[in-house]
Write a protein that holds these residues in place. Structure first.
Motif, PDB file in Angstrom:
ATOM      1  N   LEU A  41      32.701  30.898  34.411  1.00 47.32           N
ATOM      2  CA  LEU A  41      33.530  30.400  35.509  1.00 47.32           C
ATOM      3  C   LEU A  41      34.944  30.198  34.987  1.00 47.32           C
ATOM      4  N   VAL A  42      35.902  30.766  35.693  1.00 52.62           N
ATOM      5  CA  VAL A  42      37.314  30.603  35.330  1.00 52.62           C
ATOM      6  C   VAL A  42      37.975  29.791  36.437  1.00 52.62           C
ATOM      7  N   ILE A  43      38.566  28.679  36.068  1.00 53.76           N
ATOM      8  CA  ILE A  43      39.112  27.762  37.083  1.00 53.76           C
ATOM      9  C   ILE A  43      40.562  27.405  36.757  1.00 53.76           C
ATOM     10  N   PRO A  44      41.356  27.154  37.796  1.00 58.31           N
ATOM     11  CA  PRO A  44      42.655  26.539  37.551  1.00 58.31           C
ATOM     12  C   PRO A  44      42.441  25.055  37.258  1.00 58.31           C
ATOM     13  N   LYS A  45      43.239  24.481  36.383  1.00 61.31           N
ATOM     14  CA  LYS A  45      43.123  23.029  36.174  1.00 61.31           C
ATOM     15  C   LYS A  45      43.552  22.283  37.433  1.00 61.31           C
ATOM     16  N   LYS A  46      44.491  22.867  38.151  1.00 67.83           N
ATOM     17  CA  LYS A  46      44.880  22.286  39.443  1.00 67.83           C
ATOM     18  C   LYS A  46      43.679  22.361  40.377  1.00 67.83           C
ATOM     19  N   PRO A  47      43.260  21.231  40.954  1.00 71.96           N
ATOM     20  CA  PRO A  47      42.032  21.228  41.757  1.00 71.96           C
ATOM     21  C   PRO A  47      42.233  21.778  43.165  1.00 71.96           C
ATOM     22  N   ILE A  48      42.508  23.081  43.261  1.00 72.47           N
ATOM     23  CA  ILE A  48      42.607  23.747  44.566  1.00 72.47           C
ATOM     24  C   ILE A  48      41.181  23.841  45.121  1.00 72.47           C
ATOM     25  N   PRO A  49      40.914  23.339  46.326  1.00 71.91           N
ATOM     26  CA  PRO A  49      39.531  23.287  46.802  1.00 71.91           C
ATOM     27  C   PRO A  49      38.862  24.649  47.002  1.00 71.91           C
ATOM     28  N   SER A  50      39.618  25.647  47.463  1.00 69.24           N
ATOM     29  CA  SER A  50      39.008  26.958  47.742  1.00 69.24           C
ATOM     30  C   SER A  50      40.107  27.986  47.957  1.00 69.24           C
ATOM     31  N   ILE A  51      39.703  29.249  48.137  1.00 66.69           N
ATOM     32  CA  ILE A  51      40.697  30.285  48.474  1.00 66.69           C
ATOM     33  C   ILE A  51      41.493  29.858  49.700  1.00 66.69           C
ATOM     34  N   ALA A  52      40.802  29.261  50.668  1.00 65.71           N
ATOM     35  CA  ALA A  52      41.457  28.897  51.926  1.00 65.71           C
ATOM     36  C   ALA A  52      42.569  27.870  51.721  1.00 65.71           C
ATOM     37  N   HIS A 100      37.061  28.606  41.850  1.00 67.07           N
ATOM     38  CA  HIS A 100      36.523  29.166  40.609  1.00 67.07           C
ATOM     39  C   HIS A 100      36.177  30.626  40.796  1.00 67.07           C
ATOM     40  N   PHE A 101      36.400  31.380  39.756  1.00 66.83           N
ATOM     41  CA  PHE A 101      36.083  32.804  39.721  1.00 66.83           C
ATOM     42  C   PHE A 101      34.830  32.969  38.869  1.00 66.83           C
ATOM     43  N   HIS A 102      33.807  33.614  39.432  1.00 69.58           N
ATOM     44  CA  HIS A 102      32.616  33.948  38.651  1.00 69.58           C
ATOM     45  C   HIS A 102      32.888  35.281  37.951  1.00 69.58           C
ATOM     46  N   LEU A 103      32.864  35.309  36.645  1.00 66.44           N
ATOM     47  CA  LEU A 103      32.951  36.553  35.876  1.00 66.44           C
ATOM     48  C   LEU A 103      31.533  36.864  35.389  1.00 66.44           C
ATOM     49  N   MET A 104      30.978  37.944  35.919  1.00 66.65           N
ATOM     50  CA  MET A 104      29.580  38.269  35.628  1.00 66.65           C
ATOM     51  C   MET A 104      29.462  39.677  35.077  1.00 66.65           C
ATOM     52  N   GLY A 105      28.608  39.829  34.078  1.00 64.79           N
ATOM     53  CA  GLY A 105      28.393  41.155  33.509  1.00 64.79           C
ATOM     54  C   GLY A 105      27.272  41.129  32.492  1.00 64.79           C
ATOM     55  N   GLY A 106      27.064  42.275  31.871  1.00 63.67           N
ATOM     56  CA  GLY A 106      26.020  42.387  30.857  1.00 63.67           C
ATOM     57  C   GLY A 106      24.739  42.965  31.392  1.00 63.67           C
ATOM     58  N   ARG A 107      24.715  43.313  32.672  1.00 60.07           N
ATOM     59  CA  ARG A 107      23.571  44.022  33.267  1.00 60.07           C
ATOM     60  C   ARG A 107      24.097  44.814  34.464  1.00 60.07           C
ATOM     61  N   GLN A 108      23.258  45.720  34.969  1.00 55.83           N
ATOM     62  CA  GLN A 108      23.641  46.454  36.182  1.00 55.83           C
ATOM     63  C   GLN A 108      23.590  45.495  37.367  1.00 55.83           C
TER      64      GLN A 108
END
Ligand code: 5GP
Length: 114
Positions: A41-52, A100-108
């Motif tokens: 999970l990659v997050i800004p320290k600034k607590p932005i609630p969501s994309i919106a 938060h951005f989910h960075l996912m990998g390591g499988r198809q």
């Protein structure tokens, strides 16, 4: 003042996490319930609630986050590809109200995610 988010508590080291990267603007840590061999999970320290809730003034911060995501993906050797997902709101599957951005990998990975 509104209550601290779960992820702000991780930023402030009130809750432990497996942190893989930190700078002045952001934090990256491994998801507690990984859905792929690499799930960060990659997050800004600034607590932005969501994309919106992203403001125009957050444009540089968001650009920075993408560069960090790119760097972490390279450091994790996700050379065969990966996915970056941001859930937004209830129907989007968001459960923690801190962007938060989910960075996912390591499988198809399958598509669509469901
Ligand atoms: P969302 O569903 O909001 O897009 O994603 C929230 C993510 O945060 C989930 O993948 C969940 O597993 C993760 N998560 C929830 N609580 C914690 C925690 O205390 N520590 C860590 N490292 N991840 C968490």
């Amino acid at each position: 003042m509104s209550e601290k988010t779960l992820f702000s508590k991780i930023v402030d080291r009130e809750i432990p996490a497996d942190i893989v990267y930190e700078d002045d603007l952001c934090l990256a840590f491994r998801d507690i319930s990984p859905q792929s061999p690499v799930h960060i999970l990659v997050i800004p320290k600034k607590p932005i609630p969501s994309i919106a809730a992203i403001a125009d003034e957050d444009a540089n911060l968001l650009g920075h986050l993408w560069l960090i995501i790119r760097n972490i993906a390279a450091a994790e050797e996700l050379d065969n590809g990966y996915r970056v997902t941001v859930n937004c709101g209830h129907e989007g599957g968001q459960t923690v109200d801190h962007l938060h951005f989910h960075l996912m990998g390591g499988r198809q990975l399958k598509w669509p995610p469901g």
